[in-house]
Scaffold this motif. Structure first.
Motif, PDB file in Angstrom:
ATOM      1  N   GLN A 108       5.970   3.795   7.716  1.00  0.00           N
ATOM      2  CA  GLN A 108       5.476   4.561   6.515  1.00  0.00           C
ATOM      3  C   GLN A 108       6.943   5.205   5.765  1.00  0.00           C
ATOM      4  OE1 GLN A 108       2.425   7.258   7.735  1.00  0.00           O
ATOM      5  NE2 GLN A 108       1.513   6.709   5.837  1.00  0.00           N
ATOM      6  N   LYS A 132       3.725   1.919   2.846  1.00  0.00           N
ATOM      7  CA  LYS A 132       3.477   1.118   3.990  1.00  0.00           C
ATOM      8  C   LYS A 132       4.084  -0.225   3.758  1.00  0.00           C
ATOM      9  CE  LYS A 132      -0.785   3.741   4.731  1.00  0.00           C
ATOM     10  NZ  LYS A 132      -2.359   3.702   5.047  1.00  0.00           N
ATOM     11  N   GLU A 161       0.774  -0.968   0.096  1.00  0.00           N
ATOM     12  CA  GLU A 161      -0.029  -0.029   0.066  1.00  0.00           C
ATOM     13  C   GLU A 161       0.849   1.352  -0.064  1.00  0.00           C
ATOM     14  OE1 GLU A 161      -2.722   0.117   2.973  1.00  0.00           O
ATOM     15  OE2 GLU A 161      -3.422  -1.970   2.685  1.00  0.00           O
ATOM     16  N   TYR A 162       0.251   2.569  -0.555  1.00  0.00           N
ATOM     17  CA  TYR A 162       1.022   3.498  -0.679  1.00  0.00           C
ATOM     18  C   TYR A 162      -0.017   4.588  -0.882  1.00  0.00           C
ATOM     19  CZ  TYR A 162       0.177   3.472  -5.633  1.00  0.00           C
ATOM     20  OH  TYR A 162      -0.302   3.626  -6.754  1.00  0.00           O
ATOM     21  N   GLN A 163       0.525   5.893  -0.680  1.00  0.00           N
ATOM     22  CA  GLN A 163      -0.236   7.030  -0.953  1.00  0.00           C
ATOM     23  C   GLN A 163       0.553   8.022  -1.541  1.00  0.00           C
ATOM     24  OE1 GLN A 163      -1.356   8.211   3.084  1.00  0.00           O
ATOM     25  NE2 GLN A 163      -0.841  10.291   2.479  1.00  0.00           N
ATOM     26  N   TYR A 207      -1.909  14.129   4.219  1.00  0.00           N
ATOM     27  CA  TYR A 207      -3.330  14.215   3.444  1.00  0.00           C
ATOM     28  C   TYR A 207      -2.965  13.370   2.039  1.00  0.00           C
ATOM     29  CZ  TYR A 207      -7.830  15.527   1.385  1.00  0.00           C
ATOM     30  OH  TYR A 207      -9.051  15.577   1.242  1.00  0.00           O
ATOM     31  N   PRO A 208      -3.683  12.414   1.601  1.00  0.00           N
ATOM     32  CA  PRO A 208      -3.286  11.655   0.442  1.00  0.00           C
ATOM     33  C   PRO A 208      -3.895  12.557  -0.847  1.00  0.00           C
ATOM     34  CG  PRO A 208      -5.312  10.628   1.608  1.00  0.00           C
ATOM     35  CD  PRO A 208      -4.591  11.624   2.670  1.00  0.00           C
ATOM     36  N   VAL A 257       1.597  12.023  -1.992  1.00  0.00           N
ATOM     37  CA  VAL A 257       1.595  13.383  -1.265  1.00  0.00           C
ATOM     38  C   VAL A 257       1.990  14.675  -2.019  1.00  0.00           C
ATOM     39  CG1 VAL A 257       1.636  12.155   1.021  1.00  0.00           C
ATOM     40  CG2 VAL A 257       3.794  12.879  -0.062  1.00  0.00           C
ATOM     41  N   ASP A 259      -4.879  12.060  -4.810  1.00  0.00           N
ATOM     42  CA  ASP A 259      -5.139  11.215  -6.059  1.00  0.00           C
ATOM     43  C   ASP A 259      -4.174  11.700  -7.090  1.00  0.00           C
ATOM     44  OD1 ASP A 259      -7.019   9.877  -4.555  1.00  0.00           O
ATOM     45  OD2 ASP A 259      -8.618  11.188  -5.094  1.00  0.00           O
ATOM     46  N   TRP A 260      -4.076  10.541  -8.069  1.00  0.00           N
ATOM     47  CA  TRP A 260      -3.298  10.672  -9.091  1.00  0.00           C
ATOM     48  C   TRP A 260      -3.836  11.980  -9.948  1.00  0.00           C
ATOM     49  CZ3 TRP A 260       1.152   9.434 -11.010  1.00  0.00           C
ATOM     50  CH2 TRP A 260       1.261   9.435 -12.393  1.00  0.00           C
ATOM     51  N   LEU A 312       5.866   9.594  -2.535  1.00  0.00           N
ATOM     52  CA  LEU A 312       5.215   8.314  -2.188  1.00  0.00           C
ATOM     53  C   LEU A 312       5.526   8.194  -0.851  1.00  0.00           C
ATOM     54  CD1 LEU A 312       5.981   7.588  -5.106  1.00  0.00           C
ATOM     55  CD2 LEU A 312       4.754   5.714  -4.759  1.00  0.00           C
TER      56      LEU A 312
END
Length: 258
Positions: free
Chosen positions: A123, A118, A93-95, A184-185, A97, A187-188, A115
């Motif tokens: 993290q 996780k 998993e990742y987000q 805060y994540p 930023v 989106d692409w 990025l």
């Protein structure tokens, strides 16, 4: 982050990685370092007056190709997007930023992408597209205020406020802010306006001059405008490059073929 034409096998071939892969910190670190040393940070498309495509399939086609032998790189959205695809393939998993570049003399908008991956209860800040003083390995968010020796560079994360982070690099014995971010994540698709700005606005360095960077185990190679810099073990040599020499230099030093 997913592209129908992404193949982990071809990605590993493209970066020259031949070891087994596992969803662990050791693999994430090794893949990040190998990509940084194999795929150049570059703005050739912007210099050709193209808006960089953020279509995932086009990123894979450009950087990896259909045989793992493509000869292009990209800037932050492209190279970090590609790394995100590899993380997905590993089941991690990742987000994304949003990051605010902080080394300019004036306040800048949040246009940079990084990025947070996780893995093993941590993290990790992973960034393969920040340029000259970009990270050379992941840094765990739990390691705030802890200096990190990465090859011949020194980095650290500080946290001015809870949930706020700033990446710093040590330059001439001073800690210099590189960029800041929060948790805060993003989106692409959130990066599309920033990508258009970086591809087209005359004030951005990507529009103003050619910028190519490739990390090595001993330092980095950089082509900024017509100036080629090569840093080995903290020692930098600089040479001027004639326009007629650029194509050959890109191929010989950076593995790029425009």
């Amino acid at each position: 982050m997913y592209a129908s034409n992404f193949s982990l096998e071809l990605y590993l071939q493209r970066i020259g990685y031949q070891q087994p892969v596992q969803p662990d910190i050791a693999t994430v670190t090794a893949l990040m370092q190998q990509q940084l040393r194999s795929i150049a940070f570059e703005n050739l498309d912007v210099q050709a007056k193209k808006v960089v495509s953020l279509e995932p399939e086009q990123i894979v086609a450009k950087i990896v190709g259909n045989d793992g032998k493509a000869r292009r790189g990209g800037y932050c959205y492209e190279v970090n997007g590609l790394f995100a695809m590899a993380m997905t393939a590993l089941g991690l998993e990742y987000q994304f930023v949003f990051c605010r570049p902080m080394f300019y003399p004036m306040r800048r908008p949040k246009t940079h992408m990084a990025l947070l991956v996780k893995v093993e209860g941590q993290q990790l800040l992973c960034d393969l597209g920040f340029g000259s003083y970009g990270l050379r390995a992941p840094i765990a968010l739990s390691q705030v205020n802890l200096a990190q020796q990465q090859d011949f560079d020194l980095f650290r994360l500080i946290s001015p406020e809870p949930g706020q982070y700033v990446l710093q690099a040590q330059l001439d014995n001073n800690w210099v802010n590189q960029y800041g971010f929060d948790l805060y994540p993003a989106d692409w698709l959130d990066f599309m306006p920033a990508n258009f700005l970086n591809s087209t606005h005359p004030d951005t360095i990507f529009v103003q001059k050619l910028l190519i960077i490739l990390q090595t185990a001993q330092g980095r190679k950089m082509l900024v405008g017509n100036e080629f810099k090569q840093t080995v073990a903290g020692v930098t040599q600089v040479q001027q490059v004639e326009a007629a020499q650029v194509a050959a230099l890109l191929e010989a030093e950076f593995g790029l073929k425009a």
